[in-house]
Write a protein that holds these residues in place. Sequence first.
Motif, PDB file in Angstrom:
ATOM      1  N   LEU A 168       0.924  -1.206   0.051  1.00  0.00           N
ATOM      2  CA  LEU A 168       0.040  -0.062   0.111  1.00  0.00           C
ATOM      3  C   LEU A 168       0.736   1.276   0.128  1.00  0.00           C
ATOM      4  CD1 LEU A 168      -2.725  -1.284   2.803  1.00  0.00           C
ATOM      5  CD2 LEU A 168      -2.625  -1.606   0.198  1.00  0.00           C
ATOM      6  N   ALA A 169       0.290   2.372  -0.613  1.00  0.00           N
ATOM      7  CA  ALA A 169       1.155   3.584  -0.558  1.00  0.00           C
ATOM      8  C   ALA A 169       0.420   4.514   0.465  1.00  0.00           C
ATOM      9  CB  ALA A 169       0.806   4.128  -2.021  1.00  0.00           C
ATOM     10  N   LEU A 170       0.984   4.331   1.745  1.00  0.00           N
ATOM     11  CA  LEU A 170       0.499   5.202   2.848  1.00  0.00           C
ATOM     12  C   LEU A 170       1.092   6.591   2.536  1.00  0.00           C
ATOM     13  CD1 LEU A 170       0.526   2.521   5.548  1.00  0.00           C
ATOM     14  CD2 LEU A 170      -1.224   3.075   3.702  1.00  0.00           C
ATOM     15  N   GLY A 171       0.252   7.664   2.625  1.00  0.00           N
ATOM     16  CA  GLY A 171       0.719   8.894   2.585  1.00  0.00           C
ATOM     17  C   GLY A 171       1.105   9.383   0.972  1.00  0.00           C
ATOM     18  N   SER A 172       2.010   8.545   0.580  1.00  0.00           N
ATOM     19  CA  SER A 172       2.360   9.052  -0.907  1.00  0.00           C
ATOM     20  C   SER A 172       3.222   7.784  -1.478  1.00  0.00           C
ATOM     21  CB  SER A 172       3.465  10.081  -0.800  1.00  0.00           C
ATOM     22  OG  SER A 172       4.700   9.817  -0.061  1.00  0.00           O
ATOM     23  N   THR A 173       3.299   7.654  -2.708  1.00  0.00           N
ATOM     24  CA  THR A 173       3.893   6.506  -3.397  1.00  0.00           C
ATOM     25  C   THR A 173       5.361   6.712  -3.550  1.00  0.00           C
ATOM     26  OG1 THR A 173       3.574   7.725  -5.559  1.00  0.00           O
ATOM     27  CG2 THR A 173       2.071   6.382  -4.826  1.00  0.00           C
ATOM     28  N   GLY A 174       6.128   5.684  -3.727  1.00  0.00           N
ATOM     29  CA  GLY A 174       7.700   5.936  -3.968  1.00  0.00           C
ATOM     30  C   GLY A 174       8.416   4.940  -2.919  1.00  0.00           C
ATOM     31  N   VAL A 192     -11.215   2.396   9.309  1.00  0.00           N
ATOM     32  CA  VAL A 192     -12.094   1.615   8.397  1.00  0.00           C
ATOM     33  C   VAL A 192     -12.838   2.435   7.344  1.00  0.00           C
ATOM     34  CG1 VAL A 192     -14.350   0.332   8.461  1.00  0.00           C
ATOM     35  CG2 VAL A 192     -12.093  -0.504   9.898  1.00  0.00           C
ATOM     36  N   ASN A 193     -12.929   2.210   6.125  1.00  0.00           N
ATOM     37  CA  ASN A 193     -13.677   2.701   5.005  1.00  0.00           C
ATOM     38  C   ASN A 193     -12.633   3.897   4.357  1.00  0.00           C
ATOM     39  OD1 ASN A 193     -16.136   1.400   5.401  1.00  0.00           O
ATOM     40  ND2 ASN A 193     -16.687   3.050   6.944  1.00  0.00           N
ATOM     41  N   ASP A 194     -11.453   4.028   4.915  1.00  0.00           N
ATOM     42  CA  ASP A 194     -10.408   4.661   4.036  1.00  0.00           C
ATOM     43  C   ASP A 194     -10.162   4.265   2.663  1.00  0.00           C
ATOM     44  OD1 ASP A 194     -10.558   6.809   6.088  1.00  0.00           O
ATOM     45  OD2 ASP A 194      -8.369   6.354   6.788  1.00  0.00           O
ATOM     46  N   ILE A 195      -9.944   4.775   1.776  1.00  0.00           N
ATOM     47  CA  ILE A 195      -9.542   4.436   0.407  1.00  0.00           C
ATOM     48  C   ILE A 195      -8.081   4.742   0.443  1.00  0.00           C
ATOM     49  CG2 ILE A 195      -9.839   4.523  -2.145  1.00  0.00           C
ATOM     50  CD1 ILE A 195     -12.134   3.663  -0.403  1.00  0.00           C
ATOM     51  N   ILE A 196      -7.321   3.639   0.023  1.00  0.00           N
ATOM     52  CA  ILE A 196      -5.610   3.773   0.036  1.00  0.00           C
ATOM     53  C   ILE A 196      -5.451   3.363  -1.419  1.00  0.00           C
ATOM     54  CG2 ILE A 196      -3.803   3.067   0.966  1.00  0.00           C
ATOM     55  CD1 ILE A 196      -5.469   4.628   2.890  1.00  0.00           C
ATOM     56  N   ALA A 197      -4.485   3.788  -1.889  1.00  0.00           N
ATOM     57  CA  ALA A 197      -4.016   3.704  -3.378  1.00  0.00           C
ATOM     58  C   ALA A 197      -2.778   2.570  -3.011  1.00  0.00           C
ATOM     59  CB  ALA A 197      -3.298   4.773  -3.900  1.00  0.00           C
ATOM     60  N   THR A 198      -2.423   1.577  -4.165  1.00  0.00           N
ATOM     61  CA  THR A 198      -1.430   0.443  -3.846  1.00  0.00           C
ATOM     62  C   THR A 198      -0.373   1.066  -4.365  1.00  0.00           C
ATOM     63  OG1 THR A 198      -1.933  -0.135  -6.074  1.00  0.00           O
ATOM     64  CG2 THR A 198      -3.347  -1.288  -4.288  1.00  0.00           C
ATOM     65  N   GLN A 199       0.857   0.412  -3.881  1.00  0.00           N
ATOM     66  CA  GLN A 199       2.133   0.712  -4.428  1.00  0.00           C
ATOM     67  C   GLN A 199       2.602  -0.263  -5.503  1.00  0.00           C
ATOM     68  OE1 GLN A 199       4.013   2.888  -2.865  1.00  0.00           O
ATOM     69  NE2 GLN A 199       6.018   2.496  -3.816  1.00  0.00           N
ATOM     70  N   THR A 200       3.192   0.293  -6.470  1.00  0.00           N
ATOM     71  CA  THR A 200       3.908  -0.378  -7.477  1.00  0.00           C
ATOM     72  C   THR A 200       5.459  -0.172  -7.508  1.00  0.00           C
ATOM     73  OG1 THR A 200       3.761   1.306  -9.124  1.00  0.00           O
ATOM     74  CG2 THR A 200       1.821  -0.393  -8.988  1.00  0.00           C
ATOM     75  N   GLY A 201       6.111  -1.065  -8.299  1.00  0.00           N
ATOM     76  CA  GLY A 201       7.517  -1.039  -8.476  1.00  0.00           C
ATOM     77  C   GLY A 201       8.325  -2.139  -7.821  1.00  0.00           C
ATOM     78  N   LYS A 250      -5.931  -0.655  -8.412  1.00  0.00           N
ATOM     79  CA  LYS A 250      -5.352   0.593  -8.160  1.00  0.00           C
ATOM     80  C   LYS A 250      -5.605   1.134  -6.513  1.00  0.00           C
ATOM     81  CE  LYS A 250      -5.164   1.928 -12.781  1.00  0.00           C
ATOM     82  NZ  LYS A 250      -3.881   2.260 -12.812  1.00  0.00           N
ATOM     83  N   GLU A 251      -6.824   0.881  -6.144  1.00  0.00           N
ATOM     84  CA  GLU A 251      -7.189   1.379  -4.860  1.00  0.00           C
ATOM     85  C   GLU A 251      -7.845   0.196  -4.005  1.00  0.00           C
ATOM     86  OE1 GLU A 251      -8.107   6.115  -5.258  1.00  0.00           O
ATOM     87  OE2 GLU A 251      -9.632   4.609  -6.023  1.00  0.00           O
ATOM     88  N   VAL A 252      -7.426   0.399  -2.701  1.00  0.00           N
ATOM     89  CA  VAL A 252      -8.148  -0.531  -1.725  1.00  0.00           C
ATOM     90  C   VAL A 252      -9.041   0.249  -0.798  1.00  0.00           C
ATOM     91  CG1 VAL A 252      -6.468  -2.518  -2.046  1.00  0.00           C
ATOM     92  CG2 VAL A 252      -6.338  -0.874  -0.448  1.00  0.00           C
TER      93      VAL A 252
END
Length: 302
Positions: A168-174, A192-201, A250-252
């Motif tokens: 997961l990308a918490l706060g920012s990606t990278g 609970v119910n927060d939408i979080i972006a996933t991390q790639t790389g 992309k998001e969870v």
Amino acid sequence: MIRKWFAEESGNTLILAALSLFVLLSFAGLAIDGGMLYMTKAELQKTANAAVLSGAQELTNNEAKVDEITRSIVAAHNAGSAIENISIEMEKKVAIDLSKTVPLAFSKLFGKESVNVRAHSAAELRTMGRAVGAAPLGIDDSIPLEFYKEYQLKVDSGGVEYGNFGVLALGSTGASSYEENLRNGYQEELAVNDIIATQTGNIAGKTREIIKEKVNSCPELPRDIHDRDCSRIILIPVYTPYNHDVNQVKEVKITGFAYFYITDPMDSKDTSIKGMFIERPGTGFETTSGVFKGAYSIRITE
């Protein structure tokens, strides 16, 4: 007659003055005793609250440990309080009753030597729904969790459907943000119910380094999954996929929290973190909507 009248009036004034002074002193004395009782009650309640909050942290350990920690907190306050009762329901609740005999000052004049002050407190385990310090890893809530059974958290996308590998990308990606959050935990609250972006790389290499640090900082001699300061234990969000295309989630959406105990270091080729999910009270807060995956919050209920 005039002299007699003035003499009687002067005597009455003295009597009234003495009575007024006695009444004022009585009120002052009662205020002092009342204030002392109030302060003792407040301090006793504070001790009771601290004792059950600390004891509740061991409600997934064993009853003897709950009792030991609860009593040690009372003793540490060294306020002369006595434990009347400790009630323990494992994985549910710990309660305590304290008392302290307070000697009175002014009230002794009325035959009241002391008062027995009492305090009661109870702390319960609830499902965690908000927390600070989560690792940037997650697990899909559709995966059945069996506590104390080995699992693997993948940290690369190889062989994982839709490229969803729980990072997961918490706060920012990278990579730098991921490294900081995995090492020290994300320092903002997730709920609970927060939408979080996933991390790639490619982050497997950095993951191996940090997992090695965590494993080395908490030797297993013997293994103690209840150690409050063990760096092997990480808090991770439980999620359901929220936004995905053909190739990647992309998001969870966060649905709960879980504690993961890292059992093994990662070798140079590992792309998964080996460990097991455990039941554990933490410093998060309860929710009424989250799923329970072993992460408890603690709440004073009485």
